[in-house]
Design an enzyme around this catalytic site. Structure first.
Site, PDB file in Angstrom:
ATOM      1  N   HIS A  56      -1.361  -5.106   5.961  1.00 47.95           N
ATOM      2  CA  HIS A  56      -1.672  -5.140   4.521  1.00 47.95           C
ATOM      3  C   HIS A  56      -2.879  -4.230   4.292  1.00 47.95           C
ATOM      4  O   HIS A  56      -3.914  -4.373   4.964  1.00 47.95           O
ATOM      5  CB  HIS A  56      -1.978  -6.572   4.072  1.00 47.95           C
ATOM      6  CG  HIS A  56      -0.778  -7.466   4.166  1.00 47.95           C
ATOM      7  ND1 HIS A  56      -0.782  -8.659   4.839  1.00 47.95           N
ATOM      8  CD2 HIS A  56       0.484  -7.292   3.681  1.00 47.95           C
ATOM      9  CE1 HIS A  56       0.427  -9.199   4.757  1.00 47.95           C
ATOM     10  NE2 HIS A  56       1.211  -8.389   4.068  1.00 47.95           N
ATOM     11  N   GLU A  59      -6.732  -5.272   3.783  1.00 45.48           N
ATOM     12  CA  GLU A  59      -7.347  -6.186   4.751  1.00 45.48           C
ATOM     13  C   GLU A  59      -8.120  -5.350   5.775  1.00 45.48           C
ATOM     14  O   GLU A  59      -7.603  -4.960   6.816  1.00 45.48           O
ATOM     15  CB  GLU A  59      -6.260  -7.062   5.370  1.00 45.48           C
ATOM     16  CG  GLU A  59      -5.561  -7.894   4.281  1.00 45.48           C
ATOM     17  CD  GLU A  59      -4.401  -8.734   4.777  1.00 45.48           C
ATOM     18  OE1 GLU A  59      -4.148  -8.758   5.994  1.00 45.48           O
ATOM     19  OE2 GLU A  59      -3.741  -9.357   3.927  1.00 45.48           O
ATOM     20  N   HIS A 148      -5.272  -9.855  10.430  1.00 47.56           N
ATOM     21  CA  HIS A 148      -5.269  -9.849   8.956  1.00 47.56           C
ATOM     22  C   HIS A 148      -6.541 -10.489   8.416  1.00 47.56           C
ATOM     23  O   HIS A 148      -7.329 -11.073   9.175  1.00 47.56           O
ATOM     24  CB  HIS A 148      -4.086 -10.680   8.429  1.00 47.56           C
ATOM     25  CG  HIS A 148      -2.743 -10.078   8.647  1.00 47.56           C
ATOM     26  ND1 HIS A 148      -1.904  -9.732   7.622  1.00 47.56           N
ATOM     27  CD2 HIS A 148      -2.081  -9.762   9.790  1.00 47.56           C
ATOM     28  CE1 HIS A 148      -0.788  -9.232   8.111  1.00 47.56           C
ATOM     29  NE2 HIS A 148      -0.860  -9.242   9.433  1.00 47.56           N
ATOM     30  N   GLU A 211      -5.848 -14.609  10.980  1.00 48.08           N
ATOM     31  CA  GLU A 211      -6.529 -14.481   9.680  1.00 48.08           C
ATOM     32  C   GLU A 211      -8.030 -14.566   9.940  1.00 48.08           C
ATOM     33  O   GLU A 211      -8.544 -15.619  10.333  1.00 48.08           O
ATOM     34  CB  GLU A 211      -6.073 -15.589   8.725  1.00 48.08           C
ATOM     35  CG  GLU A 211      -4.585 -15.569   8.407  1.00 48.08           C
ATOM     36  CD  GLU A 211      -4.164 -14.392   7.534  1.00 48.08           C
ATOM     37  OE1 GLU A 211      -5.049 -13.729   6.949  1.00 48.08           O
ATOM     38  OE2 GLU A 211      -2.943 -14.138   7.441  1.00 48.08           O
TER      39      GLU A 211
END
Ligand SMILES: O=C(O)CCC(=O)N[C@@H](CCC(=O)O)C(=O)O
Ligand SMILES: [Zn+2]
Length: 328
Positions: A56, A59, A148, A211
């Site tokens: 993404h 990010e 991410h 994450e």
């Protein structure tokens, strides 16, 4: 050269040198944004590791973190001891600072993909490179960390998604994650066709979506809380055993339900800034969709992860999760 590779990838230019020496081995550029590092000798604990960032485009912290690790390798502070495939995901989206350009790249990692367009082409290129990389290193355990950051705050700022799959995750992964200061683990309950799912499903890799805090523009990230994760990445680069922590210190969850957006007329019934892992009691209305109707919490409380009402029609608007026992 390695850090230049990042810059060239982001600028969309081709570096003058496509291969060369680094401490402990050599590098070669395979395709734009994809670099293979090959050690002269593999360490005792070496894995065949895929490290991907920027799937993404907004990010950025993982790109900065990986850039720091590569800079330490290049300057001789680290010595290569394991094969690595380092991948920049959605380069055009990174340049624009956006999650994606036409469609979410992280839903396209399947071999029977029929979609066309730039993101689908990039998914095919990345899948082909992963297949070839694991094929070149069959003697080493395959590993993939897809790094991410999340759109929202989180009760657990650093957490991993363990993709669904037949291959059990090696226990050591939980110890490594705990030492890397990962605070929670979320086990997916079904195929998700994400990049981490791809490596687990088709290659049996120990594979996660990590994450690592909240998505912010380049230059605004505080990398200090990611120092323990940096140490884990460095151990993978050097082919040595990463630090070991206590998995019982992490919170474990499993996905119970995926809330899908079916209609343009869709809304989530809680504030936009609700942090990940916020728990809702039985009876709470979570979503209203003009086609699918309303979704209310049943008898068991549900916690919401990755809520996003603004996704494409047919895409996941939230994961609803429940606590689960740590893996035995
Ligand atoms: O914060 C959000 O809403 C999205 C963060 C993100 O990009 N998460 C990944 C998770 C992938 C997985 O489920 O393994 C995604 O949505 O692609
Ligand atoms: Zn992401």
């Amino acid at each position: 050269m390695l850090t230049e590779w990042l810059d060239h990838g982001l600028e969309g230019s081709r570096p003058a040198t496509q291969e060369g020496r680094i401490p402990g081995g050599r590098y070669r550029l395979l395709t734009p944004g994809v670099l293979e590092l090959l050690p002269d000798a593999t360490g005792a604990e070496a894995r065949a590791s895929v490290l991907s960032v920027g799937i993404h485009g907004n990010e950025t912290a993982p790109i900065e973190l990986l850039g720091e690790v590569l800079a330490r390798l290049e300057s001789g502070l680290l010595r290569l001891g394991a094969p690595l495939l380092v991948m920049l995901g959605n380069m055009e989206a990174i340049r624009r600072g956006e999650r994606y350009v036409d469609t979410n790249l992280n839903r396209l990692f399947r071999r029977d993909l029929e979609e066309t367009g730039d993101e689908a082409d990039r998914a095919r290129a990345l899948m082909a490179e992963v297949d070839a990389f694991y094929g070149r290193h069959p003697g080493l355990p395959p590993l993939h960390y897809d790094l991410h950051t999340a759109i929202r705050d989180s009760r657990f700022p650093r957490f991993v998604v363990e993709p669904f799959g037949e291959t059990p995750t090696p226990q050591e992964q939980w110890r490594w994650m705990a030492a890397a200061d990962i605070q929670a683990v979320l086990h997916q309950h079904r195929h998700s066709w994400t990049f981490s799912h791809y490596s687990k499903h088709y290659h049996g890799a120990a594979s996660f979506t990590l994450e690592l805090g909240r998505a912010l523009p380049f230059g605004q990230n505080d990398l200090a809380p990611l120092a323990p994760m940096g140490c884990l990445l460095e151990a993978l680069v050097e082919g040595r055993a990463p630090a070991s922590g206590e998995p019982a210190g992490m919170a474990f969850f499993r996905a119970e339900h995926e809330l899908m957006r079916r209609d343009p007329d869709f809304r989530l019934c809680f504030p936009d800034d609700t942090p990940n892992f916020t728990e809702f009691p039985p009876g709470t209305r979570l979503a209203e969709d003009a086609s699918a109707g309303a979704f209310d919490v049943g008898e068991t409380p549900l916690s919401v992860v990755f809520p996003n009402a603004d996704v494409e029609i047919g895409a996941r608007a939230a994961l609803l999760v429940v606590p689960s026992p740590p893996p035995a």
